[in-house]
Scaffold this motif. Structure first.
Motif, PDB file in Angstrom:
ATOM      1  N   TYR A  32     -27.392 101.362   7.379  1.00  0.00           N
ATOM      2  CA  TYR A  32     -26.029 100.886   7.649  1.00  0.00           C
ATOM      3  C   TYR A  32     -25.070 101.858   6.965  1.00  0.00           C
ATOM      4  CZ  TYR A  32     -22.061  97.535   7.724  1.00  0.00           C
ATOM      5  OH  TYR A  32     -20.847  96.912   7.925  1.00  0.00           O
ATOM      6  N   PRO A  35     -17.448 103.973   6.421  1.00  0.00           N
ATOM      7  CA  PRO A  35     -16.525 104.845   5.685  1.00  0.00           C
ATOM      8  C   PRO A  35     -15.910 104.094   4.509  1.00  0.00           C
ATOM      9  CG  PRO A  35     -15.519 104.099   7.743  1.00  0.00           C
ATOM     10  CD  PRO A  35     -16.910 103.550   7.725  1.00  0.00           C
ATOM     11  N   TYR A  37     -13.284 104.786   0.769  1.00  0.00           N
ATOM     12  CA  TYR A  37     -12.609 105.650  -0.197  1.00  0.00           C
ATOM     13  C   TYR A  37     -13.314 105.516  -1.536  1.00  0.00           C
ATOM     14  CZ  TYR A  37      -8.791 106.705   2.949  1.00  0.00           C
ATOM     15  OH  TYR A  37      -8.055 107.168   3.999  1.00  0.00           O
ATOM     16  N   LEU A  48     -13.417 100.515  -4.641  1.00  0.00           N
ATOM     17  CA  LEU A  48     -12.869  99.156  -4.516  1.00  0.00           C
ATOM     18  C   LEU A  48     -13.368  98.638  -3.180  1.00  0.00           C
ATOM     19  CD1 LEU A  48     -10.804  96.859  -5.358  1.00  0.00           C
ATOM     20  CD2 LEU A  48      -9.332  97.920  -3.648  1.00  0.00           C
ATOM     21  N   SER A  49     -13.963  97.467  -3.173  1.00  0.00           N
ATOM     22  CA  SER A  49     -14.653  97.017  -1.972  1.00  0.00           C
ATOM     23  C   SER A  49     -14.345  95.565  -1.652  1.00  0.00           C
ATOM     24  CB  SER A  49     -16.164  97.179  -2.198  1.00  0.00           C
ATOM     25  OG  SER A  49     -16.896  96.650  -1.126  1.00  0.00           O
ATOM     26  N   THR A  50     -14.430  95.277  -0.364  1.00  0.00           N
ATOM     27  CA  THR A  50     -14.452  93.884   0.065  1.00  0.00           C
ATOM     28  C   THR A  50     -15.911  93.412   0.065  1.00  0.00           C
ATOM     29  OG1 THR A  50     -14.594  94.655   2.333  1.00  0.00           O
ATOM     30  CG2 THR A  50     -12.394  94.102   1.493  1.00  0.00           C
ATOM     31  N   GLY A  52     -19.122  91.709   1.942  1.00  0.00           N
ATOM     32  CA  GLY A  52     -19.596  91.674   3.330  1.00  0.00           C
ATOM     33  C   GLY A  52     -21.009  92.204   3.400  1.00  0.00           C
ATOM     34  N   GLN A  53     -21.356  92.667   4.581  1.00  0.00           N
ATOM     35  CA  GLN A  53     -22.731  93.130   4.799  1.00  0.00           C
ATOM     36  C   GLN A  53     -23.144  94.222   3.812  1.00  0.00           C
ATOM     37  OE1 GLN A  53     -23.866  93.893   8.906  1.00  0.00           O
ATOM     38  NE2 GLN A  53     -25.072  95.649   8.270  1.00  0.00           N
ATOM     39  N   LYS A  54     -22.228  95.190   3.595  1.00  0.00           N
ATOM     40  CA  LYS A  54     -22.633  96.317   2.738  1.00  0.00           C
ATOM     41  C   LYS A  54     -22.931  95.847   1.318  1.00  0.00           C
ATOM     42  CE  LYS A  54     -17.860  97.686   1.744  1.00  0.00           C
ATOM     43  NZ  LYS A  54     -17.372  96.354   2.147  1.00  0.00           N
ATOM     44  N   ASN A 114      -7.132 100.414   3.436  1.00  0.00           N
ATOM     45  CA  ASN A 114      -8.142 100.338   4.496  1.00  0.00           C
ATOM     46  C   ASN A 114      -9.159  99.245   4.232  1.00  0.00           C
ATOM     47  OD1 ASN A 114      -7.725 102.622   6.498  1.00  0.00           O
ATOM     48  ND2 ASN A 114      -7.415 103.589   4.525  1.00  0.00           N
ATOM     49  N   ALA A 115      -9.543  99.099   2.961  1.00  0.00           N
ATOM     50  CA  ALA A 115     -10.513  98.060   2.626  1.00  0.00           C
ATOM     51  C   ALA A 115      -9.953  96.686   2.967  1.00  0.00           C
ATOM     52  CB  ALA A 115     -10.851  98.132   1.143  1.00  0.00           C
ATOM     53  N   ARG A 119     -10.552  93.612   6.429  1.00  0.00           N
ATOM     54  CA  ARG A 119     -10.884  92.201   6.156  1.00  0.00           C
ATOM     55  C   ARG A 119      -9.850  91.267   6.746  1.00  0.00           C
ATOM     56  NH1 ARG A 119     -15.953  91.421   5.151  1.00  0.00           N
ATOM     57  NH2 ARG A 119     -15.607  92.786   6.887  1.00  0.00           N
ATOM     58  N   LYS A 122     -10.327  90.735  10.312  1.00  0.00           N
ATOM     59  CA  LYS A 122     -11.471  89.892  10.630  1.00  0.00           C
ATOM     60  C   LYS A 122     -11.248  88.437  10.224  1.00  0.00           C
ATOM     61  CE  LYS A 122     -15.510  92.020  11.337  1.00  0.00           C
ATOM     62  NZ  LYS A 122     -16.467  93.009  10.977  1.00  0.00           N
TER      63      LYS A 122
HETATM   64  C1  LIG Z   1     -10.800 105.457   6.445  1.00  0.00           C
HETATM   65  C2  LIG Z   1     -11.430 104.169   5.978  1.00  0.00           C
HETATM   66  C3  LIG Z   1     -11.507 103.902   4.625  1.00  0.00           C
HETATM   67  C4  LIG Z   1     -12.080 102.695   4.176  1.00  0.00           C
HETATM   68  N1  LIG Z   1     -12.158 102.467   2.834  1.00  0.00           N
HETATM   69  C5  LIG Z   1     -12.768 101.328   2.399  1.00  0.00           C
HETATM   70  C6  LIG Z   1     -12.934 101.080   1.000  1.00  0.00           C
HETATM   71  O1  LIG Z   1     -12.530 101.883   0.159  1.00  0.00           O
HETATM   72  N2  LIG Z   1     -13.556  99.928   0.620  1.00  0.00           N
HETATM   73  C7  LIG Z   1     -14.028  99.009   1.543  1.00  0.00           C
HETATM   74  O2  LIG Z   1     -14.581  97.965   1.138  1.00  0.00           O
HETATM   75  N3  LIG Z   1     -13.888  99.220   2.863  1.00  0.00           N
HETATM   76  C8  LIG Z   1     -13.277 100.357   3.316  1.00  0.00           C
HETATM   77  N4  LIG Z   1     -13.139 100.577   4.663  1.00  0.00           N
HETATM   78  C9  LIG Z   1     -13.665  99.569   5.598  1.00  0.00           C
HETATM   79  C10 LIG Z   1     -15.199  99.734   5.684  1.00  0.00           C
HETATM   80  O3  LIG Z   1     -15.530 100.868   6.448  1.00  0.00           O
HETATM   81  C11 LIG Z   1     -15.867  98.506   6.309  1.00  0.00           C
HETATM   82  O4  LIG Z   1     -15.373  98.319   7.618  1.00  0.00           O
HETATM   83  C12 LIG Z   1     -15.572  97.268   5.495  1.00  0.00           C
HETATM   84  O5  LIG Z   1     -15.768  97.507   4.112  1.00  0.00           O
HETATM   85  C13 LIG Z   1     -16.446  96.102   5.935  1.00  0.00           C
HETATM   86  O6  LIG Z   1     -17.781  96.388   5.716  1.00  0.00           O
HETATM   87  P1  LIG Z   1     -18.802  95.169   5.568  1.00  0.00           P
HETATM   88  O7  LIG Z   1     -20.189  95.690   5.652  1.00  0.00           O
HETATM   89  O8  LIG Z   1     -18.464  94.411   4.337  1.00  0.00           O
HETATM   90  O9  LIG Z   1     -18.354  94.338   6.866  1.00  0.00           O
HETATM   91  P2  LIG Z   1     -18.947  93.026   7.625  1.00  0.00           P
HETATM   92  O10 LIG Z   1     -17.805  92.321   8.124  1.00  0.00           O
HETATM   93  O11 LIG Z   1     -19.865  92.262   6.697  1.00  0.00           O
HETATM   94  O12 LIG Z   1     -19.781  93.735   8.736  1.00  0.00           O
HETATM   95  C14 LIG Z   1     -20.206  93.006   9.853  1.00  0.00           C
HETATM   96  C15 LIG Z   1     -20.407  93.951  11.006  1.00  0.00           C
HETATM   97  O13 LIG Z   1     -19.151  94.513  11.384  1.00  0.00           O
HETATM   98  C16 LIG Z   1     -19.333  95.855  11.808  1.00  0.00           C
HETATM   99  N5  LIG Z   1     -18.491  96.743  10.989  1.00  0.00           N
HETATM  100  C17 LIG Z   1     -18.059  96.568   9.711  1.00  0.00           C
HETATM  101  N6  LIG Z   1     -17.341  97.631   9.299  1.00  0.00           N
HETATM  102  C18 LIG Z   1     -17.327  98.510  10.324  1.00  0.00           C
HETATM  103  C19 LIG Z   1     -16.745  99.794  10.509  1.00  0.00           C
HETATM  104  N7  LIG Z   1     -16.054 100.448   9.535  1.00  0.00           N
HETATM  105  N8  LIG Z   1     -16.935 100.407  11.692  1.00  0.00           N
HETATM  106  C20 LIG Z   1     -17.626  99.804  12.686  1.00  0.00           C
HETATM  107  N9  LIG Z   1     -18.191  98.581  12.575  1.00  0.00           N
HETATM  108  C21 LIG Z   1     -18.038  97.950  11.416  1.00  0.00           C
HETATM  109  C22 LIG Z   1     -20.800  96.213  11.628  1.00  0.00           C
HETATM  110  O14 LIG Z   1     -21.446  96.115  12.870  1.00  0.00           O
HETATM  111  C23 LIG Z   1     -21.310  95.148  10.689  1.00  0.00           C
HETATM  112  O15 LIG Z   1     -22.658  94.857  10.932  1.00  0.00           O
HETATM  113  C24 LIG Z   1     -12.579 101.748   5.123  1.00  0.00           C
HETATM  114  C25 LIG Z   1     -12.521 102.051   6.486  1.00  0.00           C
HETATM  115  C26 LIG Z   1     -11.951 103.226   6.909  1.00  0.00           C
HETATM  116  C27 LIG Z   1     -11.882 103.513   8.389  1.00  0.00           C
END
Ligand SMILES: Cc1cc2nc3c(=O)[nH]c(=O)nc-3n(C[C@H](O)[C@H](O)[C@H](O)COP(=O)(O)OP(=O)(O)OC[C@H]3O[C@@H](n4cnc5c(N)ncnc54)[C@H](O)[C@@H]3O)c2cc1C
Length: 158
Positions: A32, A35, A37, A48-50, A52-54, A114-115, A119, A122
């Motif tokens: 998995y 992206p 920061y 800094l994170s939300t 979720g799945q990650k 972005n983080a 959220r 969603k």
């Molecule tokens: C330029 C940029 C910078 C970011 N910086 C941060 C940061 O610093 N910290 C942070 O926490 N997040 C950041 N994000 C958002 C990050 O990429 C994730 O989308 C977000 O953290 C949610 O991940 P999750 O696994 O918790 O999501 P969940 O909601 O638990 O994921 C569920 C499903 O949603 C889909 N999904 C989730 N995120 C993405 C995605 N980015 N692209 C496509 N499908 C997705 C996947 O299929 C996943 O299985 C950033 C995004 C971008 C574009």
């Protein structure tokens, strides 16, 4: 095109100047990548994170990686991979580490937008819970492509 291995020092310097990377984690043989920061200082990456799945996956399998690249064109690019271990930084045990991470991250432009925006899209909730985590960096590797070699350049001119 000439591709050289970067030293660990150069790979670290590259990460220190970067802010956006691809975080890789895995669970049950499923990779998995998202992206994020980050800020890097020797041996640590802070995020800094939300929730979720990650974060669920990294809690269950703390072996993670971060890939960062800079691509000028097809033959001029740099790519660095950090392998390491995920660690959450909850209050109150890690207050000083959190403050340190917050200070470093706050220097980045729009560091949390972005983080949180993802959220809010969603969940439709303005009070999104966040956490700080760090990656203990175990290894750093880097590759650097520096354009065409002198030989291929000469060949092209003939
Ligand atoms: C330029 C940029 C910078 C970011 N910086 C941060 C940061 O610093 N910290 C942070 O926490 N997040 C950041 N994000 C958002 C990050 O990429 C994730 O989308 C977000 O953290 C949610 O991940 P999750 O696994 O918790 O999501 P969940 O909601 O638990 O994921 C569920 C499903 O949603 C889909 N999904 C989730 N995120 C993405 C995605 N980015 N692209 C496509 N499908 C997705 C996947 O299929 C996943 O299985 C950033 C995004 C971008 C574009």
């Amino acid at each position: 095109m000439v591709i050289n291995e970067m030293t660990e020092k150069d790979s670290g310097a590259f990460l220190a100047n970067a802010s956006l990377g691809r975080l890789g984690c895995s669970l049950n043989n499923q990779p998995y990548v998202v992206p994020i920061y980050f800020v890097y200082e020797p041996d640590y990456i802070y995020v800094l994170s939300t929730f979720g799945q990650k974060t669920e996956w990294m809690q269950r399998n703390p072996n993670v990686c971060l890939e960062v690249d800079e691509i000028m064109n097809q033959s001029q690019w740099m790519s660095v991979i950090a392998n390491g271990r995920y660690q959450e930084l909850p209050e109150p045990q890690y207050t000083s580490e959190r403050d340190h991470a917050r200070t470093l991250l706050a220097k980045r432009h729009s560091w949390c937008q972005n983080a949180l925006a993802e959220r809010q899209l969603k969940l439709g909730d303005d009070s999104i819970a966040t956490l700080f985590f760090c990656i203990h960096v175990d290894s750093l590797t880097g590759l650097c492509a520096t354009g065409e070699s002198a030989e291929s350049g000469n060949a092209a001119q003939k």
